[in-house]
Design a protein around this motif. Structure first.
Motif, short mmCIF file in Angstrom:
data_model
loop_
_atom_site.label_atom_id
_atom_site.label_comp_id
_atom_site.label_asym_id
_atom_site.label_seq_id
_atom_site.Cartn_x
_atom_site.Cartn_y
_atom_site.Cartn_z
N GLU A 72 -3.14 -5.03 -3.65
CA GLU A 72 -3.77 -5.88 -4.64
C GLU A 72 -5.42 -6.28 -3.87
OE1 GLU A 72 -1.54 -9.39 -4.75
OE2 GLU A 72 -2.12 -10.35 -2.67
N ASP A 73 -6.16 -6.53 -4.70
CA ASP A 73 -7.69 -6.46 -4.23
C ASP A 73 -8.06 -5.25 -3.65
OD1 ASP A 73 -6.51 -6.85 -1.73
OD2 ASP A 73 -7.58 -8.56 -1.07
N ILE A 74 -7.92 -4.26 -4.19
CA ILE A 74 -8.44 -2.88 -3.68
C ILE A 74 -8.66 -2.00 -4.58
CG2 ILE A 74 -8.30 -0.91 -2.08
CD1 ILE A 74 -6.99 -2.73 0.03
N GLU A 75 -9.73 -1.62 -5.16
CA GLU A 75 -9.80 -0.74 -6.59
C GLU A 75 -9.79 0.52 -6.11
OE1 GLU A 75 -10.62 -2.14 -9.41
OE2 GLU A 75 -10.03 -4.09 -8.54
N GLY A 118 -4.12 2.29 16.50
CA GLY A 118 -4.81 2.42 15.21
C GLY A 118 -3.47 2.39 13.88
N LEU A 119 -2.47 2.99 14.19
CA LEU A 119 -1.42 2.85 13.42
C LEU A 119 -0.92 1.59 13.01
CD1 LEU A 119 0.51 6.33 14.01
CD2 LEU A 119 -1.19 5.70 11.90
N GLY A 120 -0.93 0.75 14.30
CA GLY A 120 -0.40 -0.59 13.95
C GLY A 120 -1.36 -1.50 13.32
N GLY A 127 0.13 -4.50 5.32
CA GLY A 127 0.84 -5.72 4.83
C GLY A 127 0.12 -6.56 4.39
N ARG A 128 -1.06 -7.04 4.77
CA ARG A 128 -1.86 -8.20 4.05
C ARG A 128 -2.41 -7.98 2.61
NH1 ARG A 128 -4.39 -7.76 9.13
NH2 ARG A 128 -6.41 -6.95 8.14
N HIS A 129 -2.59 -6.61 2.36
CA HIS A 129 -3.13 -6.33 0.86
C HIS A 129 -2.17 -5.77 -0.11
CE1 HIS A 129 -7.49 -6.89 2.00
NE2 HIS A 129 -7.02 -6.48 3.38
#
Length: 133
Positions: A72-75, A118-120, A127-129
Motif C-alpha cells: 500500500e502507498d507505493i505506486e 541490506g536484506l534485513g 513489512g511496513r508497506h
C-alpha cells in the motif's frame, strides 16, 4: 570536456556497462586531456594506474518483478526505491531506469554481512508497506 584541457587538465571516465546498460561487462576507460603534462608531473596518472585492479570483477545481480498489489502507498518501482532509500538508507535500482517498469535490480556484490544487513532492511521496509488484511 576535452575542450577545457587547454585551461585545466581533464579526466573523463567512461563505461560500457552503465552508458549502454550491458550488465556483467566491465569495460571502462579513462581519457585524459592534459597538454601541459600536469597529471604526469604530479604523479596523478601513475596513482590512477596503480589503483586499477587488473583482476576481473563480476558483480551478481537479480531482476525482481515488483508486485504492487501486495503493497500500500507505493505506486511504482521508482517510488518504492525512493522510499526505501529514505527510510532504510538502502539503494536498489528501479527497473524503469533500464526500461523495465515495476521491476527492481538488486545487486549482491557486497560482503556477506552487508548483504544480510541490506536484506534485513528490505524485509523491514516491505513489512511496513504491506497491505493490511
Amino acid at each position: 570536456m576535452g575542450v577545457f584541457g587547454s585551461t585545466v587538465p581533464v579526466i573523463t571516465l567512461g563505461s560500457i556497462s552503465k552508458r549502454w546498460m550491458v550488465p556483467g561487462w566491465r569495460l571502462g576507460w579513462l581519457v585524459t586531456s592534459d597538454p601541459t603534462g600536469l597529471l604526469q608531473k604530479c604523479g596523478i596518472a601513475d596513482s590512477i594506474k596503480s589503483a586499477l585492479n587488473p583482476a576481473p570483477f563480476s558483480p551478481t545481480f537479480i531482476q525482481v518483478k515488483l508486485n504492487l498489489s501486495l503493497l500500500e502507498d507505493i505506486e511504482d518501482d521508482m517510488e518504492f526505491c525512493l522510499k526505501l532509500a529514505k527510510e532504510e538508507s538502502l539503494v536498489i535500482l528501479p527497473g524503469v531506469t533500464v526500461g523495465l517498469k515495476n521491476w527492481l535490480r538488486i545487486t549482491f556484490s557486497v560482503e556477506q554481512s552487508s548483504l544480510e544487513d541490506g536484506l534485513g532492511r528490505l524485509r523491514s521496509f516491505c513489512g511496513r508497506h504491506a497491505k493490511k488484511p
